[in-house]
Each structure stands twice: as structure tokens, then as C-alpha cells.
Write a protein that holds these residues in place. Structure first.
Motif, short mmCIF file in Angstrom:
data_model
loop_
_atom_site.label_atom_id
_atom_site.label_comp_id
_atom_site.label_asym_id
_atom_site.label_seq_id
_atom_site.Cartn_x
_atom_site.Cartn_y
_atom_site.Cartn_z
N ALA A 180 29.67 37.14 -60.69
CA ALA A 180 28.19 37.46 -59.40
C ALA A 180 28.49 39.20 -59.06
O ALA A 180 29.60 39.36 -59.11
N THR A 181 27.50 39.53 -59.15
CA THR A 181 27.28 40.97 -58.87
C THR A 181 26.64 41.36 -57.03
O THR A 181 25.39 41.04 -57.05
N LEU A 182 27.40 41.79 -56.35
CA LEU A 182 26.76 42.43 -55.16
C LEU A 182 26.80 43.77 -55.43
O LEU A 182 27.18 44.77 -55.64
N LYS A 183 25.70 43.79 -54.86
CA LYS A 183 25.16 45.58 -54.29
C LYS A 183 25.23 46.05 -53.57
O LYS A 183 24.97 44.92 -52.16
N CYS A 184 25.11 47.46 -52.77
CA CYS A 184 25.00 48.13 -51.69
C CYS A 184 24.59 49.14 -51.74
O CYS A 184 24.59 50.21 -52.68
N TYR A 185 23.85 49.96 -50.71
CA TYR A 185 23.03 50.94 -50.05
C TYR A 185 23.41 51.51 -49.24
O TYR A 185 23.53 51.27 -47.97
N PRO A 186 24.15 52.36 -49.58
CA PRO A 186 24.88 53.21 -48.51
C PRO A 186 23.41 53.78 -47.61
O PRO A 186 22.74 54.25 -48.21
N ILE A 187 23.93 54.65 -46.46
CA ILE A 187 22.94 55.33 -45.13
C ILE A 187 23.11 56.05 -45.79
O ILE A 187 23.74 56.91 -46.41
N PRO A 188 21.52 56.64 -46.30
CA PRO A 188 21.36 58.12 -46.94
C PRO A 188 22.50 59.77 -46.36
O PRO A 188 22.44 59.30 -45.34
N ARG A 189 22.96 60.28 -47.43
CA ARG A 189 24.09 61.61 -47.37
C ARG A 189 25.42 61.06 -46.44
O ARG A 189 26.13 61.93 -46.08
N HIS A 190 25.92 59.76 -47.20
CA HIS A 190 27.08 58.84 -46.58
C HIS A 190 27.46 59.21 -48.25
O HIS A 190 26.94 58.92 -48.98
N ASP A 191 28.75 59.61 -47.77
CA ASP A 191 29.51 60.13 -49.08
C ASP A 191 30.61 58.75 -49.29
O ASP A 191 31.33 59.10 -50.20
N THR A 192 30.90 58.42 -48.77
CA THR A 192 32.00 56.98 -48.97
C THR A 192 31.82 56.03 -48.78
O THR A 192 30.57 55.69 -47.81
N VAL A 193 31.84 55.12 -49.25
CA VAL A 193 31.88 53.71 -49.70
C VAL A 193 32.34 52.54 -49.54
O VAL A 193 33.96 52.62 -50.28
N TYR A 194 33.23 51.38 -49.25
CA TYR A 194 34.14 50.73 -48.61
C TYR A 194 33.22 49.51 -49.62
O TYR A 194 32.28 48.55 -48.42
N TRP A 195 34.39 48.38 -49.51
CA TRP A 195 33.75 47.53 -49.20
C TRP A 195 35.54 46.19 -48.59
O TRP A 195 36.34 46.41 -48.93
N TYR A 196 34.80 44.93 -48.60
CA TYR A 196 35.88 44.09 -47.47
C TYR A 196 35.55 42.77 -48.27
O TYR A 196 34.32 42.65 -47.83
N GLN A 197 36.26 42.12 -47.52
CA GLN A 197 36.07 40.67 -47.67
C GLN A 197 36.80 39.65 -46.86
O GLN A 197 37.59 40.33 -46.50
N GLN A 198 36.15 38.78 -46.23
CA GLN A 198 35.81 38.20 -44.78
C GLN A 198 36.11 36.82 -45.48
O GLN A 198 35.33 36.18 -45.27
#
Lengths: 110, 115
Positions: free
Chosen positions: B19-37
Motif C-alpha cells: 500500500a502507498t499512502l500520500k500526504c500533501y502538507p499545508i503550503p510552506r510547512h516544512d515538517t511532515v509527520y506520520w502517525y498510526q492509530q
């Protein structure tokens, strides 16, 4: 890591009642946020509050960083307030990693 | 205001698939996190990126990998899926303030079901 403890774990309120949720953390933090997870799983930002007091409508929060705790106040609760409330912190010197508490599950009954 | 966008919202895969999950952060945000719940659990940190470089790593299985691309979007790749990988996967982003990161915002999550 850092320990984040939330209390109470479960809370049942009658609509219109007030409540206080607590978050204790074991180390100095540079970031503390409160989230509401609704029944559809969405994490909604409530407060970004590493220190001080903020208010937003019926909700307010206070963080006393020196004593390592934060409080979330809900006044005149409504059924739409139901869900899980999470506290999450970033430890000083350990950026880019949030530690979540185990949450408070709130059920507001009509 | 722009929010964190995750796709797909729901995904059903069979055991041992990828599986491939994609994430598009808010513009000009330089840090991305991934969490599993997992069901009834609090979100668990997997991995984070700052300016497209891996920043921190949590309890992420070796079967999982992630990267952040030049346009700042991030992908979480999960191989040899197991039933226990069924969970809600969140991506979050934040800008960097003077004293470290500031407020983080979470996407709506991808609900992965492995059958």
C-alpha cells in the motif's frame, strides 16, 4: 521519551454540564496541543498552548509549563462535544515528534 | 484555508500486498509527520521529515518506508501487509518557529483495512 498522562480516561456528562480534562507530562515541552477526535476519526485542533491560557468559545485551556500540566475546560457541554480528547506534546530538544496521551473519552448525553 | 490532504481516504488490501499512502502538507510547512492509530488507541509516531530529510523515527516496522519529495508531499509505503497493520494513518504538517515547531495540523487520515 516523555510520559503523557490524561485524566479521567472516561467521562459521561449531561448536556449543559461543565468539565475539566487534565494532561500531565513528565518533561519540559516546547509544544503542547489539545485535539478533539470526532466519531469519524478526524483530529481537530483545539488549542496550541505550550504555556498560558487561551479561550475559544465554550472551551478554554491552561498550561502551567513549570508544573508540567495542562487543563482543558469545557463549559455548557453539547452532544457534539462527544469524542476523544487528546493532549500531545513535543519535548524540548526533541522536535518533530509528538507524544500523545491516551486520551479522555467524553460522552455527552442529551 | 488549505489543510493537510491525505489520499486515499479508505483503502482495502489483502495480506502480503503493498500500500502507498500520500500526504500533501499545508503550503510552506516544512515538517511532515506520520502517525498510526489502531482501534481504541492513541496515535503512535512513525516517522517525520524536516525539509525533505528524515528527522526522527518511531516504532516503524522495517516493512514500512517513507520519503518526502521535492514538492514537499510525502508518501508512506507499506509492504507485506499484515492484519495488524489495519489502522487509521495520519499525516500532519507544521511550520518551524523560533523555538522549534509551532502548531501542527493533521489530515483526515487514511483508513487502511487489511483482509
Amino acid at each position: 521519551g516523555i510520559q503523557v498522562e490524561q485524566s479521567p480516561p472516561d467521562l459521561i456528562l449531561q448536556e449543559g454540564a461543565n468539565s475539566t480534562l487534565r494532561c500531565n507530562f513528565s518533561d519540559s515541552v516546547n509544544n503542547l496541543q489539545w485535539f478533539h477526535q470526532n466519531p469519524w476519526g478526524q483530529l481537530i485542533n483545539l488549542f496550541y498552548i505550550p504555556s498560558g491560557t487561551k479561550q475559544n468559545g465554550r472551551l478554554s485551556a491552561t498550561t502551567v509549563a513549570t508544573e508540567r500540566y495542562s487543563l482543558l475546560y469545557i463549559s455548557s457541554s453539547q452532544t457534539t462535544d462527544s469524542g476523544v480528547y487528546f493532549c500531545a506534546v513535543e519535548r524540548v530538544g526533541n522536535f518533530n515528534k509528538f507524544y500523545f496521551g491516551s486520551g479522555t473519552k467524553l460522552n455527552v448525553k442529551p | 484555508a488549505a489543510g493537510v490532504i491525505q489520499s486515499p481516504r479508505h483503502l482495502i488490501k489483502e495480506k502480503r500486498e503493498t500500500a502507498t499512502l500520500k500526504c500533501y502538507p499545508i503550503p510552506r510547512h516544512d515538517t511532515v509527520y506520520w502517525y498510526q492509530q489502531g482501534p481504541g488507541q492513541d496515535p503512535q509516531f512513525l516517522i517525520s521529515f524536516y525539509e525533505k530529510m528524515q528527522s526522527d523515527k518511531g516504532s516503524i516496522p522495517d516493512r514500512f518506508s517513507a520519503q518526502q519529495f521535492s514538492d514537499y508531499h510525502s508518501e508512506l509505503n507499506m509492504s507485506s501487509l499484515e492484519l495488524g497493520d489495519s489502522a487509521l494513518y495520519f499525516c500532519a504538517s507544521s511550520p518551524t518557529g523560533e523555538a522549534g515547531n509551532t502548531e501542527a495540523f493533521f489530515g483526515q487520515g487514511t483508513r487502511l483495512t487489511v483482509v
